[in-house]
Write a protein that holds these residues in place. Structure first.
Motif, PDB file in Angstrom:
ATOM      1  N   ARG A  27       8.049   1.910   2.084  1.00 58.56           N
ATOM      2  CA  ARG A  27       7.006   2.161   1.189  1.00 58.56           C
ATOM      3  C   ARG A  27       6.846   3.749   1.104  1.00 58.56           C
ATOM      4  NH1 ARG A  27       2.583  -2.471   2.247  1.00 58.56           N
ATOM      5  NH2 ARG A  27       4.093  -3.958   2.460  1.00 58.56           N
ATOM      6  N   LEU A  28       7.201   4.618   1.878  1.00 56.05           N
ATOM      7  CA  LEU A  28       6.859   5.882   1.768  1.00 56.05           C
ATOM      8  C   LEU A  28       7.980   6.625   0.544  1.00 56.05           C
ATOM      9  CD1 LEU A  28       5.845   8.756   2.388  1.00 56.05           C
ATOM     10  CD2 LEU A  28       7.202   8.736   4.453  1.00 56.05           C
ATOM     11  N   ARG A  29       9.073   6.129   0.712  1.00 58.50           N
ATOM     12  CA  ARG A  29      10.080   6.387  -0.409  1.00 58.50           C
ATOM     13  C   ARG A  29       9.838   5.937  -1.782  1.00 58.50           C
ATOM     14  NH1 ARG A  29      13.873   5.166   3.079  1.00 58.50           N
ATOM     15  NH2 ARG A  29      14.213   3.222   2.344  1.00 58.50           N
ATOM     16  N   ASN A  30       9.538   4.665  -1.552  1.00 60.33           N
ATOM     17  CA  ASN A  30       8.655   3.851  -3.074  1.00 60.33           C
ATOM     18  C   ASN A  30       7.481   4.742  -3.675  1.00 60.33           C
ATOM     19  OD1 ASN A  30      10.990   2.273  -2.916  1.00 60.33           O
ATOM     20  ND2 ASN A  30       9.538   0.652  -2.230  1.00 60.33           N
ATOM     21  N   LEU A  31       6.723   5.283  -2.828  1.00 56.85           N
ATOM     22  CA  LEU A  31       5.302   6.167  -3.186  1.00 56.85           C
ATOM     23  C   LEU A  31       5.684   7.219  -3.680  1.00 56.85           C
ATOM     24  CD1 LEU A  31       2.997   4.956  -0.433  1.00 56.85           C
ATOM     25  CD2 LEU A  31       2.676   4.318  -2.761  1.00 56.85           C
ATOM     26  N   ARG A  32       6.628   7.888  -3.075  1.00 58.33           N
ATOM     27  CA  ARG A  32       7.079   9.102  -3.534  1.00 58.33           C
ATOM     28  C   ARG A  32       7.750   9.033  -4.941  1.00 58.33           C
ATOM     29  NH1 ARG A  32      11.316  12.084  -2.917  1.00 58.33           N
ATOM     30  NH2 ARG A  32      12.277  10.867  -1.584  1.00 58.33           N
ATOM     31  N   ALA A  33       8.622   8.231  -4.836  1.00 60.71           N
ATOM     32  CA  ALA A  33       9.262   7.989  -6.139  1.00 60.71           C
ATOM     33  C   ALA A  33       8.512   7.726  -7.436  1.00 60.71           C
ATOM     34  CB  ALA A  33      10.508   6.877  -6.109  1.00 60.71           C
ATOM     35  N   ASN A  46      10.276  19.793   5.560  1.00 59.76           N
ATOM     36  CA  ASN A  46      10.873  18.963   4.715  1.00 59.76           C
ATOM     37  C   ASN A  46      11.745  17.856   5.626  1.00 59.76           C
ATOM     38  OD1 ASN A  46      12.017  17.796   2.024  1.00 59.76           O
ATOM     39  ND2 ASN A  46      14.012  18.965   2.642  1.00 59.76           N
ATOM     40  N   ALA A  47      12.098  18.264   6.541  1.00 57.78           N
ATOM     41  CA  ALA A  47      12.738  17.623   7.483  1.00 57.78           C
ATOM     42  C   ALA A  47      12.058  16.459   8.174  1.00 57.78           C
ATOM     43  CB  ALA A  47      13.450  18.330   8.832  1.00 57.78           C
ATOM     44  N   SER A  48      10.827  16.517   8.255  1.00 53.48           N
ATOM     45  CA  SER A  48       9.839  15.480   8.755  1.00 53.48           C
ATOM     46  C   SER A  48      10.030  14.166   7.676  1.00 53.48           C
ATOM     47  CB  SER A  48       8.522  16.128   9.006  1.00 53.48           C
ATOM     48  OG  SER A  48       8.487  16.769  10.079  1.00 53.48           O
ATOM     49  N   ILE A  49       9.688  14.718   6.509  1.00 52.53           N
ATOM     50  CA  ILE A  49       9.718  13.757   5.232  1.00 52.53           C
ATOM     51  C   ILE A  49      10.763  12.723   5.563  1.00 52.53           C
ATOM     52  CG2 ILE A  49       9.461  13.297   2.917  1.00 52.53           C
ATOM     53  CD1 ILE A  49       6.822  14.355   4.284  1.00 52.53           C
ATOM     54  N   SER A  50      12.157  13.648   5.577  1.00 50.03           N
ATOM     55  CA  SER A  50      13.292  12.920   5.311  1.00 50.03           C
ATOM     56  C   SER A  50      13.391  12.003   6.399  1.00 50.03           C
ATOM     57  CB  SER A  50      14.573  14.113   5.529  1.00 50.03           C
ATOM     58  OG  SER A  50      15.789  13.451   5.477  1.00 50.03           O
ATOM     59  N   TYR A  51      13.174  12.600   7.833  1.00 48.49           N
ATOM     60  CA  TYR A  51      13.340  11.710   9.024  1.00 48.49           C
ATOM     61  C   TYR A  51      12.142  10.318   8.696  1.00 48.49           C
ATOM     62  CZ  TYR A  51      15.352  15.478  11.848  1.00 48.49           C
ATOM     63  OH  TYR A  51      16.382  16.275  12.201  1.00 48.49           O
ATOM     64  N   TRP A  52      11.105  10.539   8.475  1.00 47.73           N
ATOM     65  CA  TRP A  52      10.241   9.331   7.884  1.00 47.73           C
ATOM     66  C   TRP A  52      10.670   8.306   6.992  1.00 47.73           C
ATOM     67  CZ3 TRP A  52       5.059  12.778   6.915  1.00 47.73           C
ATOM     68  CH2 TRP A  52       4.894  13.186   8.052  1.00 47.73           C
ATOM     69  N   LEU A 105       0.803  -3.751   6.780  1.00 47.69           N
ATOM     70  CA  LEU A 105       0.052  -4.782   7.322  1.00 47.69           C
ATOM     71  C   LEU A 105      -0.626  -5.634   6.110  1.00 47.69           C
ATOM     72  CD1 LEU A 105      -1.575  -2.949  10.417  1.00 47.69           C
ATOM     73  CD2 LEU A 105       0.330  -4.533  10.431  1.00 47.69           C
ATOM     74  N   GLU A 106      -0.410  -4.868   4.952  1.00 47.94           N
ATOM     75  CA  GLU A 106      -0.867  -5.564   3.689  1.00 47.94           C
ATOM     76  C   GLU A 106       0.040  -5.264   2.607  1.00 47.94           C
ATOM     77  OE1 GLU A 106      -4.413  -2.410   2.076  1.00 47.94           O
ATOM     78  OE2 GLU A 106      -4.948  -4.289   3.695  1.00 47.94           O
ATOM     79  N   ASP A 107      -0.273  -6.049   1.492  1.00 51.40           N
ATOM     80  CA  ASP A 107       0.717  -5.615   0.400  1.00 51.40           C
ATOM     81  C   ASP A 107      -0.013  -5.041  -0.811  1.00 51.40           C
ATOM     82  OD1 ASP A 107       3.144  -6.687   1.605  1.00 51.40           O
ATOM     83  OD2 ASP A 107       2.248  -8.704   0.952  1.00 51.40           O
ATOM     84  N   ASP A 108      -1.248  -4.811  -0.853  1.00 50.88           N
ATOM     85  CA  ASP A 108      -2.072  -3.972  -1.829  1.00 50.88           C
ATOM     86  C   ASP A 108      -2.657  -2.673  -1.308  1.00 50.88           C
ATOM     87  OD1 ASP A 108      -1.508  -6.089  -3.487  1.00 50.88           O
ATOM     88  OD2 ASP A 108      -3.246  -7.353  -3.105  1.00 50.88           O
ATOM     89  N   PHE A 118      -1.449   9.665  -1.211  1.00 49.77           N
ATOM     90  CA  PHE A 118      -0.991   8.459  -2.123  1.00 49.77           C
ATOM     91  C   PHE A 118      -2.140   7.417  -2.739  1.00 49.77           C
ATOM     92  CE2 PHE A 118       3.135   9.749  -0.388  1.00 49.77           C
ATOM     93  CZ  PHE A 118       3.721  10.047  -1.451  1.00 49.77           C
ATOM     94  N   ASP A 119      -3.252   7.631  -2.112  1.00 50.94           N
ATOM     95  CA  ASP A 119      -4.400   6.965  -2.539  1.00 50.94           C
ATOM     96  C   ASP A 119      -4.227   5.437  -2.073  1.00 50.94           C
ATOM     97  OD1 ASP A 119      -7.039   6.344  -3.320  1.00 50.94           O
ATOM     98  OD2 ASP A 119      -6.399   6.132  -5.186  1.00 50.94           O
ATOM     99  N   VAL A 120      -3.594   5.110  -0.960  1.00 55.02           N
ATOM    100  CA  VAL A 120      -3.335   3.794  -0.421  1.00 55.02           C
ATOM    101  C   VAL A 120      -4.030   3.703   0.993  1.00 55.02           C
ATOM    102  CG1 VAL A 120      -1.396   3.477  -1.622  1.00 55.02           C
ATOM    103  CG2 VAL A 120      -1.136   4.356   0.521  1.00 55.02           C
ATOM    104  N   SER A 121      -4.133   2.708   1.435  1.00 58.88           N
ATOM    105  CA  SER A 121      -4.601   2.341   2.859  1.00 58.88           C
ATOM    106  C   SER A 121      -3.459   2.650   3.902  1.00 58.88           C
ATOM    107  CB  SER A 121      -5.196   0.773   3.141  1.00 58.88           C
ATOM    108  OG  SER A 121      -4.118   0.063   2.891  1.00 58.88           O
ATOM    109  N   VAL A 122      -4.201   2.693   5.068  1.00 56.66           N
ATOM    110  CA  VAL A 122      -3.366   3.089   6.132  1.00 56.66           C
ATOM    111  C   VAL A 122      -2.491   1.670   6.586  1.00 56.66           C
ATOM    112  CG1 VAL A 122      -3.063   3.355   8.510  1.00 56.66           C
ATOM    113  CG2 VAL A 122      -4.420   5.054   7.140  1.00 56.66           C
ATOM    114  N   ASP A 123      -3.156   0.629   6.560  1.00 60.16           N
ATOM    115  CA  ASP A 123      -2.565  -0.583   6.346  1.00 60.16           C
ATOM    116  C   ASP A 123      -1.536  -1.040   5.681  1.00 60.16           C
ATOM    117  OD1 ASP A 123      -4.260  -1.330   8.584  1.00 60.16           O
ATOM    118  OD2 ASP A 123      -5.678  -2.631   7.354  1.00 60.16           O
ATOM    119  N   TYR A 124      -1.571  -0.615   4.296  1.00 55.82           N
ATOM    120  CA  TYR A 124      -0.345  -0.412   3.361  1.00 55.82           C
ATOM    121  C   TYR A 124       0.606   0.031   3.739  1.00 55.82           C
ATOM    122  CZ  TYR A 124       2.541  -0.389  -0.862  1.00 55.82           C
ATOM    123  OH  TYR A 124       3.515  -0.353  -1.744  1.00 55.82           O
ATOM    124  N   LEU A 125       0.519   1.362   4.242  1.00 50.34           N
ATOM    125  CA  LEU A 125       1.651   2.381   4.725  1.00 50.34           C
ATOM    126  C   LEU A 125       2.186   1.649   5.754  1.00 50.34           C
ATOM    127  CD1 LEU A 125       0.226   5.989   4.581  1.00 50.34           C
ATOM    128  CD2 LEU A 125       2.017   4.917   3.140  1.00 50.34           C
TER     129      LEU A 125
END
Length: 65
Positions: free
Chosen positions: A4-10, A27-33, A62-65, A52-59
């Motif tokens: 999800r993190l990769r997709n949001l960033r893309a 930068n290493a932290s982002i890569s590790y995550w 726990l939820e898809d929206d 990213f203006d999303v919920s923590v649950d989405y990240l």
């Protein structure tokens, strides 16, 4: 969470360096995550959700929206 993190960033069209700078982490932290080698701290998850203006649950998947 990694995918999800990769997709949001893309979707936002930003690089790992730009995201790391915006969040105040390495930068290493982002890569590790994104590669599932480490999980971000609670405070980093919060910063990601706000950035990213999303919920923590989405990240966390726990939820898809």
């Amino acid at each position: 969470m990694a995918e999800r993190l990769r997709n949001l960033r893309a979707e936002k069209g930003i690089g790992q360096n730009a995201l790391a700078e915006a969040l105040g982490v390495s930068n290493a932290s982002i890569s590790y995550w994104e590669n599932g080698k480490q999980e971000p701290s609670v405070s980093a998850i919060y910063k990601l959700a706000v950035y990213f203006d999303v919920s923590v649950d989405y990240l966390l998947g726990l939820e898809d929206d």
